[in-house]
Design an enzyme around this catalytic site. Sequence first.
Site, PDB file in Angstrom:
ATOM      1  CB  THR A 162      33.429  37.178  46.691  1.00  0.00           C
ATOM      2  OG1 THR A 162      34.291  37.173  45.566  1.00  0.00           O
ATOM      3  CG2 THR A 162      33.171  35.746  47.129  1.00  0.00           C
ATOM      4  NE  ARG A 190      40.582  34.962  38.626  1.00  0.00           N
ATOM      5  CZ  ARG A 190      39.907  35.435  39.677  1.00  0.00           C
ATOM      6  NH1 ARG A 190      38.604  35.294  39.757  1.00  0.00           N
ATOM      7  NH2 ARG A 190      40.543  36.061  40.654  1.00  0.00           N
ATOM      8  N   GLY A 192      39.014  31.863  40.621  1.00  0.00           N
ATOM      9  CA  GLY A 192      39.529  32.656  41.732  1.00  0.00           C
ATOM     10  C   GLY A 192      39.700  31.773  42.962  1.00  0.00           C
ATOM     11  CG  ASP A 193      39.474  33.856  46.657  1.00  0.00           C
ATOM     12  OD1 ASP A 193      38.938  34.385  45.657  1.00  0.00           O
ATOM     13  OD2 ASP A 193      39.281  34.269  47.811  1.00  0.00           O
ATOM     14  CB  THR A 213      35.658  39.356  49.188  1.00  0.00           C
ATOM     15  OG1 THR A 213      35.977  40.480  49.994  1.00  0.00           O
ATOM     16  CG2 THR A 213      34.454  38.666  49.763  1.00  0.00           C
ATOM     17  N   GLY A 214      38.277  39.662  47.597  1.00  0.00           N
ATOM     18  CA  GLY A 214      39.464  40.436  47.245  1.00  0.00           C
ATOM     19  C   GLY A 214      40.202  39.750  46.111  1.00  0.00           C
ATOM     20  N   GLY A 216      41.581  37.145  44.373  1.00  0.00           N
ATOM     21  CA  GLY A 216      41.561  35.702  44.563  1.00  0.00           C
ATOM     22  C   GLY A 216      42.927  35.073  44.412  1.00  0.00           C
TER      23      GLY A 216
END
Length: 305
Positions: A162, A190, A192-193, A213-214, A216
């Site tokens: 991200t 879907r 994510g964060d 990032t990572g 989510g």
Amino acid sequence: MLLVASANGAVGMEAGWRILTAGGSALDAVEAATRMVEDNPEDHTVGFGGYPNLIGTVELDASVMDGATRRAGTVGAVQGVRHPVTLARAVMERLPHVMVVGEGAARFAAELGMEPEELLTPVAEAAWRAGVEGRIASDHPHHRLLRVVADLVRDPEHVAGTVNVLARDAAGHLASAVSTSGWAWKYPGRLGDSPVIGAGNYCDDRHGAAACTGWGELAIRGVTAHTVVLGLAAGLAPAAACERALAELRGLDVPAGEPMMQVVALDASGRHVGVSSQSGSEYLAWEAGWESYRTLPRRVVPITG
Ligand code: ASP
């Protein structure tokens, strides 16, 4: 003035810094820097060239937040929009909403005159065809997606990523932007964060800004970006605020592999940090008086063990 980004933001640092040094706003700077990353076909985690979802469609998530007003705009699972960060900003500035997703987001883009574009590049398509296509049956697609999604998510060959960009302008205002194509081979629809304010992105002039990032799903469950900013509000330094936010993730399970979280943060006075649950990663910062941006190590804050 200050510009901070995840390492893949390198292609956008110059554009963002030019805006800040010309007296432009933090919001303009983070948008401009993020757009460059969205344009980069080599980056398979953001925008054009991003890896697609399980059924081979590129779906993008993005958000912006303005620290002066705490107004925010986000788009999720949007298809055919080359610059979701700009669309997210338009949600903030032109709609009475914060979050618009899917077909509604594509419709909003069309209303703004953004031409739909094919974002799946031959390289990304080939990776999907090689690793995913054959595992999805056309006869019962929903059933089969359910069966394969857990196996394929967090495919180590096609790790996600991200872009995070934070800025503080000459007037002392803060802004943050986040953009991603999310996990390669994610379930269609879907989110994510990145488009979830408080999870992957948060910004408040009074205290600071943070972006993630990572995994989510972890940042959503831990409300990670907002937790960092609450730490700053409580008087913690950026590193301590990030440590506290990552400590909140300890014990949360992930469906495959190792839990992973990375945060970039800055406080209202311009102190900045990058942290990561894994070793060996870096972030970028450009401060007034520096000739160029610098690549700095992230502090390691384990979230397992
Ligand atoms: N946070 C992103 C997502 O979950 C992916 C990443 O940053 O690696 O969609």
